[in-house]
Design a protein around this motif. Structure first.
Motif, PDB file in Angstrom:
ATOM      1  N   VAL A 159       0.857  -1.193   0.000  1.00  0.00           N
ATOM      2  CA  VAL A 159       0.000   0.000   0.000  1.00  0.00           C
ATOM      3  C   VAL A 159       0.894   1.244   0.000  1.00  0.00           C
ATOM      4  N   LYS A 162       0.790   6.178   2.631  1.00  0.00           N
ATOM      5  CA  LYS A 162       0.423   6.233   4.053  1.00  0.00           C
ATOM      6  C   LYS A 162       1.228   7.341   4.729  1.00  0.00           C
ATOM      7  N   PRO A 190      -4.694   4.392   0.764  1.00  0.00           N
ATOM      8  CA  PRO A 190      -5.748   4.461   1.775  1.00  0.00           C
ATOM      9  C   PRO A 190      -7.021   5.103   1.222  1.00  0.00           C
ATOM     10  N   ARG A 191      -8.183   4.605   1.681  1.00  0.00           N
ATOM     11  CA  ARG A 191      -9.448   5.091   1.086  1.00  0.00           C
ATOM     12  C   ARG A 191      -9.660   6.581   1.317  1.00  0.00           C
TER      13      ARG A 191
END
Ligand code: KIV
Length: 270
Positions: A159, A162, A190-191
């Motif tokens: 991911v 962040k 991240p959403r």
């Protein structure tokens, strides 16, 4: 039963007009029969992703994929498609070396494959390249966040964006839009960051592992169908277990041939 249905052709203006009004659907396809089924089912955009390396050709990642391989697969897809908008991925080192090379490869890929847009990975670092391709009237889709062609720098499929890294992705998204891309893929971020970028941009965002607030969603068709074995990234939803279905059908065929049950009299000529 498979019945062909007629749908309106999806174009760049149609996709741009959907921002904030109607979610955009996208799936990958790499061959004629799958593209025909997906298009007929009503998908709005088909991505011939360089994921075809690992998915179709058994490569360890997307790095070895060539321009010729992308064209070969995309030609089969565009022959099958009637209404979906078809995007071809520019593979690793087809646009990074120089702007002239990027324009030449983008042009060749459009001419020979029949695709309607190219997609390339990168943000600020690719701003001039995206602009140069857009300037010769080739529609460009951007791709930021987890960019699989950078797997070795990232140290794996992780991911992105962040914490303090989020600002870099916001700057990348702005650069892609300013360069003239008409749509952008946000992968594995991240959403909340995907939501912020979606609200900030005037072009549609397409999420994969980026939460529900993007303007559209994309999945690799083999993941959706349960055709890629046991490896399932968190963001993938498997709608079917086709691998098990195929396994069952092949085993039944083997059994019936061995027992002399297939072919039966009804499937024989007299
Ligand atoms: O290559 C690909 O299939 C992609 C999608 C996963 C976005 O880039």
């Amino acid at each position: 039963m498979f019945r062909e249905v007629m749908m309106e052709k999806v174009t760049v203006p149609v996709l741009k007009s959907m921002k904030g009004k109607d979610k955009i659907t996208m799936l990958t396809s790499y061959d004629f029969p799958m593209a025909k089924i997906v298009d007929n089912a009503g998908i709005q955009t088909i991505l011939v992703g360089d994921s075809l390396g690992p998915v179709m050709l058994g490569y360890p990642n997307t790095i070895p994929v060539t321009v010729d391989e992308m064209i070969y697969h995309t030609k089969a897809v565009t022959k099958a498609v009637k209404s979906a908008f078809v995007i071809i991925d520019m593979p690793f080192m087809s646009y990074q070396e120089s702007i002239a090379e990027a324009k030449k490869n983008a042009g060749r890929m459009m001419k020979e494959s029949g695709a309607e847009a190219v997609k390339l990975e990168g943000g600020l670092n690719m701003k001039d390249t995206i602009k140069a391709i857009v300037d010769i009237d080739i529609p460009v889709v951007g791709h930021i966040g987890l960019t699989p062609q950078s797997i070795h720098r990232m140290g794996g499929y992780k991911v992105q964006g962040k914490g303090i890294e989020a600002q870099r992705l916001i700057d990348d998204a702005k650069a892609v839009e300013e360069a003239g891309a008409f749509m952008i893929v946000l992968e594995c971020i991240p959403r909340t960051l995907a939501q912020e970028i979606t609200e900030m941009l005037s072009i549609p965002t397409i999420g994969i592992g980026a939460g529900p607030d993007c303007d559209g969603q994309v999945l690799v068709i083999h993941d959706l169908l349960g055709l890629l074995g046991d490896f399932r990234p968190k963001f993938v939803k498997t709608y079917l277990n086709l691998q098990a279905e195929i396994d069952g059908a092949v085993k039944t065929f083997i059994e019936e041939v061995k027992k002399g049950v297939f072919p039966d009299d009804a499937r024989s000529f007299h």
